[in-house]
Motif scaffolding. Structure first.
Motif, PDB file in Angstrom:
ATOM      1  N   MET A   1      -5.440  -2.090  -3.926  1.00 23.85           N
ATOM      2  CA  MET A   1      -4.013  -2.285  -3.303  1.00 23.85           C
ATOM      3  C   MET A   1      -2.990  -2.770  -3.873  1.00 23.85           C
ATOM      4  O   MET A   1      -2.800  -3.860  -3.500  1.00 23.85           O
ATOM      5  N   THR A   2      -1.754  -2.005  -4.180  1.00 22.02           N
ATOM      6  CA  THR A   2      -0.878  -2.978  -4.786  1.00 22.02           C
ATOM      7  C   THR A   2       0.317  -2.871  -3.425  1.00 22.02           C
ATOM      8  O   THR A   2       0.455  -1.522  -3.863  1.00 22.02           O
ATOM      9  N   ALA A   3       1.293  -3.589  -3.785  1.00 22.57           N
ATOM     10  CA  ALA A   3       2.164  -3.132  -1.944  1.00 22.57           C
ATOM     11  C   ALA A   3       3.464  -2.690  -3.166  1.00 22.57           C
ATOM     12  O   ALA A   3       3.665  -2.767  -4.789  1.00 22.57           O
ATOM     13  N   THR A   4       4.022  -1.463  -2.680  1.00 22.22           N
ATOM     14  CA  THR A   4       5.645  -1.017  -3.695  1.00 22.22           C
ATOM     15  C   THR A   4       6.503  -0.967  -2.788  1.00 22.22           C
ATOM     16  O   THR A   4       7.589  -0.698  -3.249  1.00 22.22           O
ATOM     17  N   THR A   5       6.382  -1.939  -1.883  1.00 25.10           N
ATOM     18  CA  THR A   5       7.235  -2.206  -0.827  1.00 25.10           C
ATOM     19  C   THR A   5       8.166  -3.162  -2.073  1.00 25.10           C
ATOM     20  O   THR A   5       8.704  -3.884  -2.900  1.00 25.10           O
ATOM     21  N   THR A   6       9.659  -3.130  -1.178  1.00 21.50           N
ATOM     22  CA  THR A   6      10.597  -4.360  -2.304  1.00 21.50           C
ATOM     23  C   THR A   6      10.814  -5.442  -1.638  1.00 21.50           C
ATOM     24  O   THR A   6      11.482  -6.716  -1.660  1.00 21.50           O
ATOM     25  N   PRO A  23       7.370 -10.971  -5.448  1.00 19.61           N
ATOM     26  CA  PRO A  23       7.397  -9.471  -5.088  1.00 19.61           C
ATOM     27  C   PRO A  23       5.773  -8.331  -5.877  1.00 19.61           C
ATOM     28  O   PRO A  23       5.982  -8.780  -6.398  1.00 19.61           O
ATOM     29  N   ASN A  24       5.874  -7.547  -4.482  1.00 18.48           N
ATOM     30  CA  ASN A  24       4.989  -6.607  -5.259  1.00 18.48           C
ATOM     31  C   ASN A  24       3.166  -7.382  -5.056  1.00 18.48           C
ATOM     32  O   ASN A  24       2.676  -6.790  -6.730  1.00 18.48           O
ATOM     33  N   ILE A  25       3.455  -8.154  -4.504  1.00 22.98           N
ATOM     34  CA  ILE A  25       2.202  -9.012  -5.005  1.00 22.98           C
ATOM     35  C   ILE A  25       0.880  -7.859  -4.321  1.00 22.98           C
ATOM     36  O   ILE A  25       0.898  -7.542  -3.347  1.00 22.98           O
ATOM     37  N   ARG A  26      -0.472  -7.937  -4.958  1.00 25.35           N
ATOM     38  CA  ARG A  26      -1.305  -7.428  -4.348  1.00 25.35           C
ATOM     39  C   ARG A  26      -1.787  -8.530  -2.784  1.00 25.35           C
ATOM     40  O   ARG A  26      -2.511  -9.490  -3.618  1.00 25.35           O
ATOM     41  N   THR A  27      -2.266  -7.809  -1.767  1.00 25.53           N
ATOM     42  CA  THR A  27      -2.682  -8.475  -0.451  1.00 25.53           C
ATOM     43  C   THR A  27      -3.326  -7.533   0.120  1.00 25.53           C
ATOM     44  O   THR A  27      -3.641  -6.788   0.340  1.00 25.53           O
TER      45      THR A  27
END
Length: 225
Positions: A1-6, A23-27
Motif C-alpha cells: 500500500m502506497t500512501a497517497t497523502t501529501t 513524500p508518498n513513501i510506502r509505510t
C-alpha cells in the motif's frame, strides 16, 4: 500500500547537516519478525491465549498510511489501553538505506479483535535522527541494542540478535508484496517486554544504540481523548 497523502516525513542524518524529505513513501509495520521460529510460535500461542488471532503468515507486513507515522513529540491516542514498543526502523530513500528508531504504538484492545486494524489506529512515532547504512550485509545488526521506558520505568532491553536481519526482511517483503524500489519505511520488529505485560503510559522513551556507540533516541508523550 502506497500512501497517497501529501504529508512529508522529514529526517536528519546523524552527524550530518543533510535532511531527508520523504513524500508518498510506502509505510509498513512488520510483525512476528523473530528469527527463532519456535519462539515466534510461542509468542503467537501467548497472544492467542488473550484473544489475538494467529497471523496467516510469518512474518506479517501491515500497511499503514504515511499520515500515521510522526516525528512529533506529542501524540493523541484513543482509549486507555494503548502502549508503545521500541523498534528499529528501516528507511529507503532514492536507493539509499538508513536506520532509525520508532515505536509501534498500538491499541491493545483492538489488537485482540484484528491486528491489521490495530496497527493504523494509533500514531507511529519515529525519531527524527537516522544513520545511513551503506551495506546491510556488512552492518552488525545483531550488535545493536534497543531499550524503552514507560513513565521512567525500563520496559524493554536487549539486542536485535533475535530479529530477522534487514536483508532477510526486505527479501521476504519483496517476494510477498512486490518491491519496485520506491521510498520505503518499515518498522522491523521489537523485543520482549521485561514484565511480560503491555503497560499503558504517558511518557515513552526509546533508544537504539549502534555497534559503534552512536545512539538514536526519541521521546514522545501520549494524550487521550
Amino acid at each position: 500500500m502506497t500512501a497517497t497523502t501529501t504529508d512529508v516525513l522529514t529526517f536528519e542524518i546523524l552527524d550530518s547537516a543533510e535532511i531527508l524529505s520523504l513524500p508518498n513513501i510506502r509505510t509498513l509495520v512488520a510483525g512476528y519478525t523473530g528469527r527463532d521460529e519456535a519462539a515466534v510460535q510461542h509468542h503467537i500461542d501467548e497472544l492467542a491465549a488473550i484473544g489475538v488471532s494467529p497471523p496467516p503468515q510469518v512474518p506479517m507486513f501491515y500497511p499503514v498510511e504515511l499520515a500515521t507515522v510522526t516525528t512529533a513529540r506529542q501524540t493523541t491516542v484513543t482509549g486507555a489501553h494503548t502502549s508503545g514498543e521500541v523498534e528499529p526502523v528501516i528507511l529507503r530513500h532514492n536507493g539509499r538505506y538508513f536506520l532509525g528508531v520508532g515505536s509501534d504504538h498500538t491499541d491493545r484492545e483492538l489488537e485482540t479483535v484484528d491486528i491489521g486494524d490495530s496497527k493504523p489506529a494509533c500514531p507511529k512515532p519515529v525519531g527524527r535522527k537516522v544513520v545511513e547504512i551503506a551495506d546491510w550485509d556488512s552492518f552488525d545488526w545483531d550488535a545493536c541494542a534497543a531499550r524503552s521506558w514507560v513513565d521512567g520505568v525500563l520496559y524493554q532491553e536487549g539486542t536485535l540478535g533475535n530479529l530477522r536481519t534487514p536483508g532477510n526482511l526486505l527479501r521476504t517483503f519483496a517476494e510477498r508484496l512486490g518491491d519496485s524500489g520506491e521510498d520505503l519505511l518499515c518498522f522491523a520488529g521489537t523485543l520482549p517486554l521485561l514484565n511480560g505485560k503491555f503497560t499503558p503510559g504517558h511518557i515513552w522513551d526509546i533508544e537504539l544504540t549502534l555497534p559503534d556507540g552512536r545512539t538514536l533516541t526519541h521521546t514522545y508523550t501520549t494524550e487521550g481523548h
